[in-house]
Design an enzyme around this catalytic site. Structure first.
Site, PDB file in Angstrom:
ATOM      1  N   HIS A 147      10.600 -17.382 -14.625  1.00 57.90           N
ATOM      2  CA  HIS A 147      10.889 -16.580 -13.428  1.00 57.90           C
ATOM      3  C   HIS A 147      10.796 -15.079 -13.702  1.00 57.90           C
ATOM      4  CE1 HIS A 147      15.161 -16.171 -14.788  1.00 57.90           C
ATOM      5  NE2 HIS A 147      15.042 -15.034 -14.139  1.00 57.90           N
TER       6      HIS A 147
ATOM      7  N   ASP B  77      11.894 -23.543 -16.161  1.00 57.17           N
ATOM      8  CA  ASP B  77      11.929 -22.086 -16.260  1.00 57.17           C
ATOM      9  C   ASP B  77      11.665 -21.646 -17.707  1.00 57.17           C
ATOM     10  OD1 ASP B  77      12.164 -19.484 -15.547  1.00 57.17           O
ATOM     11  OD2 ASP B  77      14.329 -19.533 -15.167  1.00 57.17           O
TER      12      ASP B  77
ATOM     13  N   SER C 178      17.976 -13.054 -18.905  1.00 55.70           N
ATOM     14  CA  SER C 178      17.020 -14.148 -18.721  1.00 55.70           C
ATOM     15  C   SER C 178      15.935 -14.089 -19.773  1.00 55.70           C
ATOM     16  CB  SER C 178      16.349 -14.042 -17.346  1.00 55.70           C
ATOM     17  OG  SER C 178      17.224 -14.541 -16.387  1.00 55.70           O
ATOM     18  N   GLY C 179      15.560 -15.275 -20.282  1.00 56.27           N
ATOM     19  CA  GLY C 179      14.509 -15.347 -21.288  1.00 56.27           C
ATOM     20  C   GLY C 179      15.038 -15.254 -22.705  1.00 56.27           C
TER      21      GLY C 179
HETATM   22  C1  4AZ Z   1      19.431 -13.321 -13.922  1.00 51.77           C
HETATM   23  O1  4AZ Z   1      19.318 -12.951 -12.765  1.00 51.77           O
HETATM   24  C2  4AZ Z   1      20.636 -14.103 -14.312  1.00 51.77           C
HETATM   25  N1  4AZ Z   1      25.255 -15.804 -15.057  1.00 51.77           N
HETATM   26  C3  4AZ Z   1      20.809 -14.445 -15.640  1.00 51.77           C
HETATM   27  C4  4AZ Z   1      21.941 -15.171 -16.000  1.00 51.77           C
HETATM   28  C5  4AZ Z   1      22.847 -15.541 -15.052  1.00 51.77           C
HETATM   29  C6  4AZ Z   1      22.684 -15.198 -13.724  1.00 51.77           C
HETATM   30  C7  4AZ Z   1      21.550 -14.473 -13.358  1.00 51.77           C
HETATM   31  C8  4AZ Z   1      24.031 -16.344 -15.479  1.00 51.77           C
HETATM   32  O2  4AZ Z   1      18.578 -13.048 -14.751  1.00 51.77           O
END
Ligand code: 4AZ
Length: 263
Positions: free
Chosen positions: A66, A115, A213-214
């Protein structure tokens, strides 16, 4: 009324302690020793951190699929290795253009499934003290309650989604798929599939957040999963959701990295 030095001491200590105890990092974590996580990649767009990633081969970074949606067309994102502070001009940094993105699935089938994405760097990174690989291992059973570390430059305040300048880490506990799909957690919205796992803490004070993320979830020294998402950050019963590095994903990675293949 004169404030005695005794009272002043407690007042100062109180203010200091409350800022120390309640100002959270990653969410509820702390800054890592600089360069102690040499496999960490920062995926950036026009100099801003967008997502984390993990160096798994000198020319390949593993991240969340994503993250691709965050790159508007036209400009090429870059990958920065060997960083601790994103803003400082650190001599340990190596910056790369991207040769290609390979998401596991070209047609994302709904929220958060599959993902996972490979990024091929334009040239191979120079491995050294500050830039190292994180090995993939084919173990993927995680017991409920297992303690794991999640690392990233993501937001440290759930109400102010700004990346952290320095690399942060927090310990979270595995929440079984059954518990995470139950009514009091995500109630199957989204469904936590066998390719996914949840991790958090009982009070919701420790979590990954936007920008993490990632990045990796490492349990007992083994790289098990990557940060995928979740509902906001730091909410009890809405833990972080992670893509598990199952055998399926590991064989897919191996097939894409195999040198004999035309890429
Ligand atoms: C994000 O938007 C994201 N609380 C990453 C982790 C979490 C929520 C959103 C987990 O990249």
């Amino acid at each position: 009324m004169r404030l005695s030095s005794f009272a002043l001491f407690f007042l100062t200590a109180g203010v200091y302690m409350s800022s120390e105890c309640f100002h959270t990092e990653i969410i509820g974590g702390r800054e890592v020793q600089p360069h102690s996580r040499p496999f960490m990649a920062s995926i950036q767009y026009r100099g801003s951190h967008i997502c984390g990633g993990v160096l798994i081969h000198p020319q390949w970074v593993l991240t969340a699929a994503h993250c691709y949606n965050w790159f508007p067309r036209g400009h090429s994102p870059t990958v920065v290795l060997g960083a601790h502070s994103l803003s400082k001009n650190e001599p340990t940094k190596q910056t790369f253009e991207i040769k290609k993105f390979i998401p596991f699935s070209r047609s994302p089938s709904g929220y958060s499934s599959h993902d996972i994405m490979l990024i091929k760097l334009h040239t191979a990174a120079e491995l050294n003290k500050h830039v190292k690989l994180l090995q993939l291992r084919s173990k993927n059973y995680l017991r409920d309650g297992t303690k794991c570390q999640v690392t990233g430059w993501g937001a440290t305040n759930p109400d102010q989604l700004k990346s952290s300048d320095t690399l942060q880490e927090v310990t979270v506990s595995i929440i079984s798929r059954k518990r995470c799909n139950s009514q009091s957690y995500y109630n199957r919205n989204p469904v936590i599939t066998r390719d996914m796992i949840c991790a958090g803490d009982a009070k919701g004070q420790k979590d990954s957040c936007q920008g993490d993320s990632g990045g990796p979830l490492v349990c007992k020294g083994v790289f098990h999963a990557i940060v995928s998402g979740g509902l906001k950050c730091g909410i009890a019963n809405k833990p972080g959701i992670y893509t598990l590095l199952t055998k399926k994903y590991q064989s897919w990675i191996k097939s894409k990295l195999a040198p004999s293949r035309a890429k």
